[in-house]
Enzyme design. Structure first.
Site, PDB file in Angstrom:
ATOM      1  N   GLU A 212       0.774  -1.239   0.000  1.00 53.94           N
ATOM      2  CA  GLU A 212       0.000   0.000   0.000  1.00 53.94           C
ATOM      3  C   GLU A 212       0.812   1.299   0.000  1.00 53.94           C
ATOM      4  O   GLU A 212       0.685   2.126   0.903  1.00 53.94           O
ATOM      5  CB  GLU A 212      -0.961  -0.004   1.188  1.00 53.94           C
ATOM      6  CG  GLU A 212      -1.976  -1.137   1.110  1.00 53.94           C
ATOM      7  CD  GLU A 212      -2.945  -1.165   2.277  1.00 53.94           C
ATOM      8  OE1 GLU A 212      -2.779  -0.379   3.238  1.00 53.94           O
ATOM      9  OE2 GLU A 212      -3.888  -1.984   2.240  1.00 53.94           O
ATOM     10  N   GLU A 358      -5.354  -7.849  -0.859  1.00 54.34           N
ATOM     11  CA  GLU A 358      -6.149  -7.700   0.359  1.00 54.34           C
ATOM     12  C   GLU A 358      -7.587  -7.366  -0.024  1.00 54.34           C
ATOM     13  O   GLU A 358      -7.832  -6.469  -0.832  1.00 54.34           O
ATOM     14  CB  GLU A 358      -5.592  -6.595   1.254  1.00 54.34           C
ATOM     15  CG  GLU A 358      -4.247  -6.896   1.878  1.00 54.34           C
ATOM     16  CD  GLU A 358      -3.795  -5.816   2.854  1.00 54.34           C
ATOM     17  OE1 GLU A 358      -4.652  -5.010   3.291  1.00 54.34           O
ATOM     18  OE2 GLU A 358      -2.594  -5.773   3.175  1.00 54.34           O
TER      19      GLU A 358
END
Length: 660
Positions: A212, A358
């Site tokens: 991320e 995710e």
């Protein structure tokens, strides 16, 4: 397999592993144990390395595989070991994942942890040795190596993920791959060391470079995506890290996540970060979920491009109230408004595989959350997208876990939602190890890759036929309706991709439908478009695209306009004919202009045309009004004529569109 896959850079690995000598007593660079064999199968690859072909991931024999896993965090945090070992047993937890169809585990770590391991620096780990007697006396690296052996035993594969720079339970909040004393060069070196240490161990098959990368221009530092070599350019850093990893082991899959924002058309990375609800300069998405830059600036791994996988993240409203959750939504709207523009186009355009690293969350607390998770699960299943569910851990505050608080009991409601997105064949879960069944040698719930593809059992590999060329109707300044003849398939067509090109540009997927029609919207007035379609079946096979249909949108305007076009041959001769097309306003208001389109019959071509302006693109003929005959009152008519070469065949797909 190519030579580059076999010619591992042993010298580079040896140099990097020199630092591993200091890894502590009894710790040697581990090699893969000899696995328990499954029933014999023909042409079984000697190892389990993977690579890509288009948007698919395949083994060394070219068999398509499906990575369907979960995440187990803890090594990334201050505990420096899997969470849950304070009460759960590592062997039981690992076997339960394999028994329930998890075939790959994404393991978050930190750059700091890898550097500590490299230096032989080990602190205490939070392991209950009463619950885990097999881990007594082991440091963190030894626990990890022991777990890798369990994964080999149970047919599981592993993906490492640098979750943060520092070993910190909240480290993922920092937007960059560098922080404090951890530099970008440290980030590269940590990846090189761990790659070299497990060089011969094909239990670790993938490296997720950085979890991320994110940030916005008003909150530096922030990750950007462009062609520069700037410190904050994630694309450049990802390419550099990947190339340094692949120079050591060219067999590893490299996962590149997205960022958070991307400049809108006409904006740049120096544009201010204005309120997205008032004057947006950037497209926003989840941290790691914005891969819009791939469309024009794809990651370049050179000779190892076939190791690249893009990995977005996506979550529901219980994690954050994104704007798209604050209105009615469903799978179609999420695909069109969020997933396709941010990352799904990569799969649809056959650029590279996608692995959603995710996704997940709590169920039964918010109907919107349940709707989102079901919709994304269905997209994953429909298109065979690779995925790692977040998360195994019950101590994930945002999402909860697949396991309940005792670290033994599974959340059956959540597992039932996930189960269709786990690779299954003949009611057995499929692992990614050719020799070891998923779940171990005695497994009754899983099979190995060798068993999956034994005796030519590769499944459906036949692509559908190409659909028919689309017909177009109802052309306006901003849209049109398309229809086409269905494709055929040996099993069955499940959907159609609609591809659009503007002018001479490349075609990209703009929609996926299950039927044989599509309404194009959001087009630009007075612009030439070419639409084609391709078919998909349940196995993910994709047909060749249909012939394209080219048309030009109208100039614009409003009102209830409509028209019909009637084509008739007025005279013919050897080698040619003359025809007339009557245009009638069938709307309730006067037209400003009209457009007639048809497919030129085989062997014919227009010689001259009057009372209209015509263009030809391939076999598509488009005729637009002259300035003096575009205005037609309701029920009013006009006509244009032309001479043509070839047989006097009347086209079967003539259409008319008008604007008022």
């Amino acid at each position: 397999m190519s030579v580059k896959r076999k010619a591992l850079a042993a010298a580079a690995a040896a140099a990097l592993l020199a630092g591993a000598v200091a890894a502590g007593p009894g710790i040697a660079a581990p090699a893969r144990a000899t696995p328990t064999t499954a029933p014999a199968a023909a042409a079984v690859p000697a190892n389990d390395w993977l690579h890509t072909e288009g948007n698919k991931i395949v083994d060394e024999a070219g068999n398509e595989v499906w990575l369907t896993g979960t995440n187990w965090f803890g090594f990334n945090a201050s505990e420096r070991v899997f969470h849950g070992l304070w009460s759960g047993n590592i062997t039981q937890i690992t076997k339960s994942m394999a028994d329930r169809g998890i075939n790959i585990v994404r393991v978050p770590v930190s750059t700091q942890l890898l550097l500590e391991w490299k230096a032989g620096t080990f602190g205490p780990v939070n392991v209950n040795t009463y619950a885990n007697p097999e881990l007594a006396g082991k440091n963190g690296l030894q626990v990890f190596d022991y777990w890798l052996q369990l994964c080999e035993q149970y047919g599981l594969k592993v993906m490492l993920d640098v979750h943060s720079a520092e070993a910190d339970n909240s480290g993922h909040i920092h937007p960059m791959w560098y922080k404090g004393t951890i530099t970008t060069e440290h980030f590269y070196q940590a990846w090189e060391w761990v790659t070299a240490r497990y060089l011969t161990n094909d239990t670790i098959v993938a490296m997720d470079l950085k979890n991320e990368p994110h940030g916005t221009p008003n909150q530096p530092p922030r990750a950007k995506w462009d062609n520069s070599t700037d410190q904050d350019n994630w694309k450049h850093v990802a390419e550099t890290a990947a190339r340094r990893i692949l120079a050591i082991n060219p067999n590893l899959l490299i996962l590149v996540e997205g960022i958070e924002v991307y400049p809108r058309e006409g904006e740049s990375w120096s544009s201010p970060n204005t309120d997205p609800d008032l004057s947006p300069n950037y497209y926003y998405n989840w941290w790691g979920g914005n891969l819009r830059g791939v469309r024009t600036l794809p990651v370049n791994l050179g000779a190892h491009q076939d190791q690249l996988v893009y990995s977005p993240h996506d979550y529901g409203p219980l994690v954050f109230e994104q704007p798209w959750f604050q209105k009615e939504f469903d799978k179609t709207s999420l695909t069109n408004d969020v997933w396709r523009p941010n990352w799904f186009f990569i799969h649809e355009n056959d650029t590279a595989p996608l692995l959603i690293g995710e996704w997940g969350g709590r169920l039964g607390q918010d109907a919107r959350q349940d709707k989102w998770m079901t919709a994304l699960r269905d997209l994953i299943v429909e298109h065979g997208l690779h995925q790692a569910f977040w998360v195994l851990n019950p101590n994930s505050g945002d999402t909860g876990g697949l396991l309940l608080d005792d670290w033994k009991t599974w959340d059956e409601q959540k597992y039932a939602l996930l189960k269709p997105a786990l690779w299954q064949h003949n009611n057995k879960f499929v692992g990614l190890d050719h020799a070891v069944r998923l779940g171990g040698a005695a497994s009754t719930t899983g099979i190995s890759l060798a068993e999956r593809y034994a005796n030519g059992g590769g499944g459906d590999t036949v692509a559908p036929t190409a659909p028919g060329q689309p017909t177009v109707s109802g052309i306006t300044a901003t849209g049109a309706s398309l229809a086409w003849a269905a494709a055929s398939d040996n099993v069955g067509v499940t959907s159609y991709d609609v591809l659009r090109a503007t002018g001479t540009g490349a075609a990209t997927v703009v929609g996926t439908v299950t039927g044989t029609s599509y309404t194009a919207t959001g087009l630009t007035a007075n612009t030439s478009y070419t639409f084609s379609v391709r078919a998909r079946d349940a196995a993910g096979n994709v047909s060749a695209p249909s012939p394209g249909r080219t048309f030009t949108t109208l100039d614009g305007g409003g009102g209830d306009a409509g028209c019909t076009a009637t084509y008739r041959v007025t005279t013919s001769w050897s080698g040619g004919y003359q025809a007339e097309v009557a245009v009638k306003n069938t709307g309730t208001s006067a037209t400003r202009n009209w457009t007639v389109t048809w497919t030129s019959p085989s062997g014919t071509s227009i010689g001259s045309l009057w009372s209209g302006r015509h263009t030809v693109s391939g076999s598509t003929v488009t005729v637009r009004n002259e300035a003096w005959n575009g205005a037609l009152p309701p029920n009013g008519t006009t006509a244009f004529g032309f001479t043509a070469n070839g047989p006097d065949t009347v086209p079967g797909d003539i259409s008319c569109a008008a604007s008022s």
